[in-house]
Each structure stands twice: as structure tokens, then as C-alpha cells.
Write an enzyme that holds these catalytic residues in place. Structure first.
Site, mmCIF file in Angstrom:
data_model
loop_
_atom_site.group_PDB
_atom_site.id
_atom_site.type_symbol
_atom_site.label_atom_id
_atom_site.label_comp_id
_atom_site.label_asym_id
_atom_site.label_seq_id
_atom_site.Cartn_x
_atom_site.Cartn_y
_atom_site.Cartn_z
ATOM 1 N N ASP A 183 -6.877 1.356 -25.972
ATOM 2 C CA ASP A 183 -7.000 1.346 -24.340
ATOM 3 C C ASP A 183 -7.076 2.636 -23.746
ATOM 4 O O ASP A 183 -6.341 3.531 -24.273
ATOM 5 C CB ASP A 183 -5.799 0.571 -23.746
ATOM 6 C CG ASP A 183 -5.864 -0.919 -23.807
ATOM 7 O OD1 ASP A 183 -6.882 -1.399 -24.199
ATOM 8 O OD2 ASP A 183 -4.861 -1.665 -23.344
ATOM 9 N N GLU A 243 1.645 -8.214 8.004
ATOM 10 C CA GLU A 243 1.839 -6.638 8.165
ATOM 11 C C GLU A 243 2.886 -6.148 6.901
ATOM 12 O O GLU A 243 3.230 -5.067 6.832
ATOM 13 C CB GLU A 243 2.224 -6.121 9.414
ATOM 14 C CG GLU A 243 1.442 -6.439 10.409
ATOM 15 C CD GLU A 243 -0.006 -5.838 10.473
ATOM 16 O OE1 GLU A 243 -1.002 -6.448 10.590
ATOM 17 O OE2 GLU A 243 -0.104 -4.465 10.132
ATOM 18 N N PRO A 261 0.826 -1.274 -0.149
ATOM 19 C CA PRO A 261 0.087 0.027 -0.108
ATOM 20 C C PRO A 261 0.941 1.297 -0.056
ATOM 21 O O PRO A 261 0.571 2.367 -0.404
ATOM 22 C CB PRO A 261 -0.729 -0.046 1.175
ATOM 23 C CG PRO A 261 -0.561 -1.403 1.794
ATOM 24 C CD PRO A 261 0.532 -2.063 1.292
ATOM 25 N N ARG A 280 -1.145 -8.730 -21.227
ATOM 26 C CA ARG A 280 -1.902 -8.530 -22.444
ATOM 27 C C ARG A 280 -0.998 -7.366 -23.250
ATOM 28 O O ARG A 280 -1.703 -7.247 -24.498
ATOM 29 C CB ARG A 280 -3.438 -7.776 -22.097
ATOM 30 C CG ARG A 280 -3.223 -6.605 -21.401
ATOM 31 C CD ARG A 280 -4.826 -6.068 -20.635
ATOM 32 N NE ARG A 280 -5.535 -5.852 -21.836
ATOM 33 C CZ ARG A 280 -5.590 -4.602 -22.466
ATOM 34 N NH1 ARG A 280 -4.674 -3.715 -22.287
ATOM 35 N NH2 ARG A 280 -6.690 -4.242 -23.587
HETATM 36 C C1 JD8 Z 1 0.884 -6.138 -0.078
HETATM 37 C C2 JD8 Z 1 0.339 -7.438 3.295
HETATM 38 C C3 JD8 Z 1 -1.777 -6.418 4.106
HETATM 39 C C4 JD8 Z 1 -0.764 -3.976 4.503
HETATM 40 C C5 JD8 Z 1 -1.743 -4.383 7.366
HETATM 41 C C6 JD8 Z 1 -3.546 -4.900 5.732
HETATM 42 C C7 JD8 Z 1 -1.075 -3.406 -3.079
HETATM 43 N N1 JD8 Z 1 -3.058 -1.203 -3.206
HETATM 44 C C8 JD8 Z 1 -2.813 -2.025 -2.141
HETATM 45 N N2 JD8 Z 1 -3.475 -2.278 -0.763
HETATM 46 N N3 JD8 Z 1 -3.024 -3.135 -0.122
HETATM 47 C C9 JD8 Z 1 -2.013 -3.595 -0.948
HETATM 48 C C10 JD8 Z 1 -1.268 -4.690 -0.064
HETATM 49 C C11 JD8 Z 1 -1.474 -5.187 1.206
HETATM 50 C C12 JD8 Z 1 -0.493 -6.169 1.856
HETATM 51 C C13 JD8 Z 1 0.546 -6.641 1.147
HETATM 52 C C14 JD8 Z 1 -0.081 -5.232 -0.934
HETATM 53 C C15 JD8 Z 1 0.968 -7.310 2.200
HETATM 54 N N4 JD8 Z 1 -0.639 -6.699 3.205
HETATM 55 C C16 JD8 Z 1 -1.275 -5.189 5.100
HETATM 56 C C17 JD8 Z 1 -0.499 -2.992 5.442
HETATM 57 C C18 JD8 Z 1 -1.485 -2.871 6.467
HETATM 58 N N5 JD8 Z 1 -2.111 -5.126 6.320
HETATM 59 C C19 JD8 Z 1 -1.900 -2.932 -2.169
HETATM 60 N N6 JD8 Z 1 -0.270 -3.176 -4.167
#
Ligand code: JD8
Length: 261
Positions: free
Chosen positions: A172, A115, A88, A157
């Protein structure tokens, strides 16, 4: 292109065996290898996570299994992959980035869970391969697998030969130069009337120029309605007087030589 994906849930990637990408793999256009991170966890319970230093909720993915996985999949002297780590906190994944990734010979996707992955893994990987931390958007998933599925489809793609001749990536939304990143307009197919709803007459007219004009008008209107921030990306020199009229009617006047300065 070779793609390696490391995850504790490799079964998440069964969708890569069907449809467009499944066919591309069978045709040798795309070479996807799935790996279970636990292959590199050697204790009796194949442990891949532990409690976070400094306290806090949840668990963090241990660095050792990831380090050994990257050692195996990106050995010194071998073809160096680009490591893509969904998170994220990454930079946005966009069509432009998908296009850049489609030009790479190898991609290696690391799917975090819990996490996240111990931050030293990315830090150490940067000493021996290009690394991108990438986010799909401002929402939170439970792990990286869904994000990797999205990225692999968006990249796959774009590879030569994957889309049939009938489908073109050039049209696209967000493709460079294709209608300057306007959203797609509405589409219709048979029957001509469905639940008392006809299709726009223009689409039955056979006037290809008028049809193209109508489609562009609808793309402009939909972009103005749903993604007005994309209008700022439009090259004013690429807009004709009719485009500007449509945008003005949609509440987004764009200065042009036909408008009073
Ligand atoms: C990788 C673990 C979960 C994240 C605690 C919820 C991308 N756009 C996006 N949203 N979430 C992700 C994502 C979430 C992930 C992982 C990607 C690995 N989590 C964790 C931090 C808070 N939990 C993502 N691309």
C-alpha cells in the site's frame, strides 16, 4: 476484532455487509455491531439533540443518551474498547493510525450529528476508556457516519485473512516501509490497446527488474507531482542514484553521495 458503531442512522452502514468486509464478517474475521443511539433516548420522541448553551446555530447532541450507550457497550469490568469519535477538530486519521487500530481487540465508534456531541461525553468517557478524536481531513461532512465507514474499511482490510493472498497491504501507499509512502503508480490491464491508447511497452517486456524500476519511477514522479510534501518523508539512504535522478528531473533534487556537496 469487535467493532461497535453508535449512530442515529445505523442504515448508513449497510455497505459493511457487502464486498471485502461483508465477507470478513461472514468468515468471523470481523464482528460488527450497529446500534441506534435512540435506544438510549427514553422520552416519547426519542430526543437526542437540544439547543447549544451560549447560543449559536444548529443543535448539539445531548449527553444523556451517549452516556447510557457507553455504559451499555463498555460496562465496568468488561473488555474496554477504544472509543473513536470522528470530528473535524480531531487529529488526522492516517494509515499509521489505521494500523494501530487494527491491533485493537475492540473499537467503539461514536457518530456525531448536528453541531457535534456535548463535549462532556468525551470528557467523561476518558475516565474509563481510551478515547481518540479523529478527523478524515480538512473538509466538512454532515456527520460522523461516512468517516466511520472509511475508518472501518481502512482498519478492516488490515486484519489477518481479510485480504486475499493476491492483495498485500505491504505494497500500500503509506504502508510503513512499503516504498517509503510513495503514491501508487499507474496500472493497466487488457486490452493492450484501448481507444488507440497502448500500454507502456516495458510492461509487456517480461523483464521483472526493469518493470519494477519503471513502476518505482512512475511512483516517484506521481508523488512529486501530486504530493510533493511526502518526498520529505523519504529516507535519503533508501534512494538510489536513479531515484535521485528521477526526482531531480521532476524538480526535487535530493542530496546523495553521487551529487556534488
Ligand atoms: C463528525 C457532526 C457536522 C461539524 C458543523 C457541519 C470527520 N473530516 C471531517 N469533516 N467533517 C467531519 C465530521 C462532521 C461532523 C461530525 C465528523 C458530527 N458533524 C458538524 C462541525 C460544524 N457541522 C469529519 N471525521
Amino acid at each position: 476484532m469487535r467493532i461497535d458503531i453508535v449512530s442515529i442512522f445505523p442504515e448508513y452502514f449497510a455497505p459493511l455487509e457487502v464486498s471485502l468486509l461483508g465477507k470478513a464478517r461472514r468468515n468471523g474475521l470481523l464482528d460488527v455491531h450497529l446500534h441506534d443511539l435512540r435506544e438510549w433516548a427514553h422520552d416519547r420522541h426519542r430526543t437526542v439533540d437540544d439547543t447549544p448553551y451560549g447560543g449559536g446555530p444548529g443543535m448539539v447532541m445531548k449527553p444523556e443518551p451517549w452516556g447510557e450507550a457507553l455504559d451499555t457497550l463498555a460496562p465496568a469490568g468488561g473488555e474496554v474498547p477504544r472509543l473513536v469519535v470522528p470530528t473535524p477538530s480531531g487529529r488526522p486519521f492516517t494509515q499509521a493510525l489505521a494500523t494501530r487500530y487494527a491491533a485493537e481487540p475492540r473499537l467503539l465508534f461514536a457518530c456525531g450529528r448536528y453541531e457535534g456531541i456535548d463535549s462532556r461525553v468525551v470528557e467523561e468517557a476518558r475516565t474509563r476508556m481510551p478515547v481518540d478524536e479523529v478527523s478524515l481531513g480538512d473538509f466538512v461532512l454532515a456527520g460522523g457516519e461516512v468517516a466511520v465507514l472509511v475508518m472501518v474499511e481502512a482498519v478492516g482490510r488490515l486484519l489477518p485473512g481479510v485480504l486475499g493472498n493476491a492483495d498485500s497491504v505491504a505494497d500500500d501507499s503509506f504502508a510503513p516501509g512499503a516504498m517509503e509512502s510513495l503514491l501508487e503508480g499507474p496500472v493497466y490491464t487488457k486490452p493492450p490497446v484501448w481507444r488507440e491508447r497502448p500500454i507502456p511497452d516495458i510492461l509487456l517486456s517480461g523483464h521483472h527488474g526493469a518493470i519494477a524500476r519503471w513502476r518505482r519511477d512512475e511512483a516517484l514522479r506521481r508523488t512529486a507531482r501530486n504530493r510533493p510534501e511526502l518526498l520529505a518523508r523519504l529516507d535519503p539512504d533508501a534512494l538510489d542514484a536513479h531515484d535521485r535522478k528521477v526526482l531531480a528531473e521532476a524538480g526535487f533534487p535530493v542530496r546523495g553521495e553521487d551529487m556534488a556537496h
